[in-house]
Design an enzyme around this catalytic site. Structure first.
Site, PDB file in Angstrom:
ATOM      1  N   GLU A 117     -67.371   0.030 -68.404  1.00 14.60           N
ATOM      2  CA  GLU A 117     -66.230   0.010 -67.110  1.00 14.60           C
ATOM      3  C   GLU A 117     -64.779   0.339 -67.387  1.00 14.60           C
ATOM      4  O   GLU A 117     -64.259   0.224 -66.268  1.00 14.60           O
ATOM      5  CB  GLU A 117     -66.320  -1.578 -66.540  1.00 14.60           C
ATOM      6  CG  GLU A 117     -67.623  -2.156 -66.075  1.00 14.60           C
ATOM      7  CD  GLU A 117     -68.638  -2.469 -67.335  1.00 14.60           C
ATOM      8  OE1 GLU A 117     -69.893  -2.602 -67.162  1.00 14.60           O
ATOM      9  OE2 GLU A 117     -68.411  -2.495 -68.635  1.00 14.60           O
TER      10      GLU A 117
ATOM     11  N   GLY B 104     -79.953  -1.240 -82.029  1.00 13.10           N
ATOM     12  CA  GLY B 104     -81.458  -0.675 -82.600  1.00 13.10           C
ATOM     13  C   GLY B 104     -81.693   0.091 -81.541  1.00 13.10           C
ATOM     14  O   GLY B 104     -82.910   0.630 -81.770  1.00 13.10           O
TER      15      GLY B 104
ATOM     16  N   HIS C  80     -78.715   2.583 -76.639  1.00 11.36           N
ATOM     17  CA  HIS C  80     -77.687   2.310 -75.828  1.00 11.36           C
ATOM     18  C   HIS C  80     -76.118   2.474 -76.259  1.00 11.36           C
ATOM     19  O   HIS C  80     -75.202   3.196 -75.491  1.00 11.36           O
ATOM     20  CB  HIS C  80     -77.723   0.517 -75.555  1.00 11.36           C
ATOM     21  CG  HIS C  80     -76.816   0.042 -74.713  1.00 11.36           C
ATOM     22  ND1 HIS C  80     -75.556  -0.847 -75.279  1.00 11.36           N
ATOM     23  CD2 HIS C  80     -76.788  -0.155 -73.369  1.00 11.36           C
ATOM     24  CE1 HIS C  80     -75.160  -1.192 -74.229  1.00 11.36           C
ATOM     25  NE2 HIS C  80     -75.679  -0.943 -73.104  1.00 11.36           N
TER      26      HIS C  80
ATOM     27  N   ARG D 262     -60.534  -2.281 -88.032  1.00 12.94           N
ATOM     28  CA  ARG D 262     -59.778  -1.407 -87.057  1.00 12.94           C
ATOM     29  C   ARG D 262     -58.943  -2.194 -86.266  1.00 12.94           C
ATOM     30  O   ARG D 262     -58.312  -1.700 -85.414  1.00 12.94           O
ATOM     31  CB  ARG D 262     -60.667  -0.404 -86.505  1.00 12.94           C
ATOM     32  CG  ARG D 262     -61.041   0.719 -87.762  1.00 12.94           C
ATOM     33  CD  ARG D 262     -62.392   1.490 -87.071  1.00 12.94           C
ATOM     34  NE  ARG D 262     -62.702   2.514 -88.239  1.00 12.94           N
ATOM     35  CZ  ARG D 262     -63.347   2.055 -89.301  1.00 12.94           C
ATOM     36  NH1 ARG D 262     -63.822   0.949 -89.584  1.00 12.94           N
ATOM     37  NH2 ARG D 262     -63.521   2.984 -90.318  1.00 12.94           N
TER      38      ARG D 262
END
Length: 162
Positions: A60, A86, A89, A128
């Site tokens: 989004e 997995g 996606h 990070r």
């Protein structure tokens, strides 16, 4: 190691820029770190009141970043995290977010800070996120890059040839 060779920049005064952040809500701890890093950059660059808009996830980010750019924000910082799972996606979301944000930057000629982490696992994201113990501060880096780019775009629009 990631981050090797990163440029160092001295903060510049950006108090006169209209700045917005669009941030995903998935992975709350990582997102808190990214937002805190952006806030540190805003303090260093003298940005007083950036608008912060939250969206469900990284997918989004582009549509809201585009809306912010269309409303005159000179720097838009997109923050999010996608962690590999997995299924395919991960690739779809990463590609859509990256391509969409690049399109926003080009279509609106707006400085867009890309602070979307695309990580294999949660530990990479935490490393990070700019949290205590993190090796990198991608929220700060994305905000800094957007602010410096917005200043450059201002000079270009005034006829700067470099």
């Amino acid at each position: 190691m990631s981050g090797a060779g990163a440029p160092t920049h001295q903060p510049v005064d950006c108090h006169d820029l209209r700045v917005a952040v669009v941030a995903a809500t998935w992975h709350e701890q990582v997102m808190d770190g990214l937002l805190a890093g952006a806030a540190r950059a805003f303090a260093d660059y003298r940005v007083d009141a950036p608008v912060v808009v939250r969206v469900p996830g990284a997918f989004e980010l582009p549509v809201v970043a585009g809306a912010l750019a269309a409303h005159g924000y000179e720097a838009v910082i997109a923050l999010g995290v996608v962690i590999r799972g997995g299924t395919p996606h991960f690739e779809y979301v990463c590609s859509a977010a990256t391509d969409g944000l690049a399109r926003v930057a080009l279509d609106h000629t707006v400085a867009l800070g890309f602070g979307v982490l695309t990580c294999d696992d949660e530990q990479q994201a935490l490393d990070r996120a700019g949290l205590e113990g993190s090796r990198e501060d991608k929220g700060y880096e994305a905000a800094s890059a957007a602010l410096l780019t917005a200043q450059t775009l201002k000079r270009v629009r005034r006829g700067y040839d470099a």
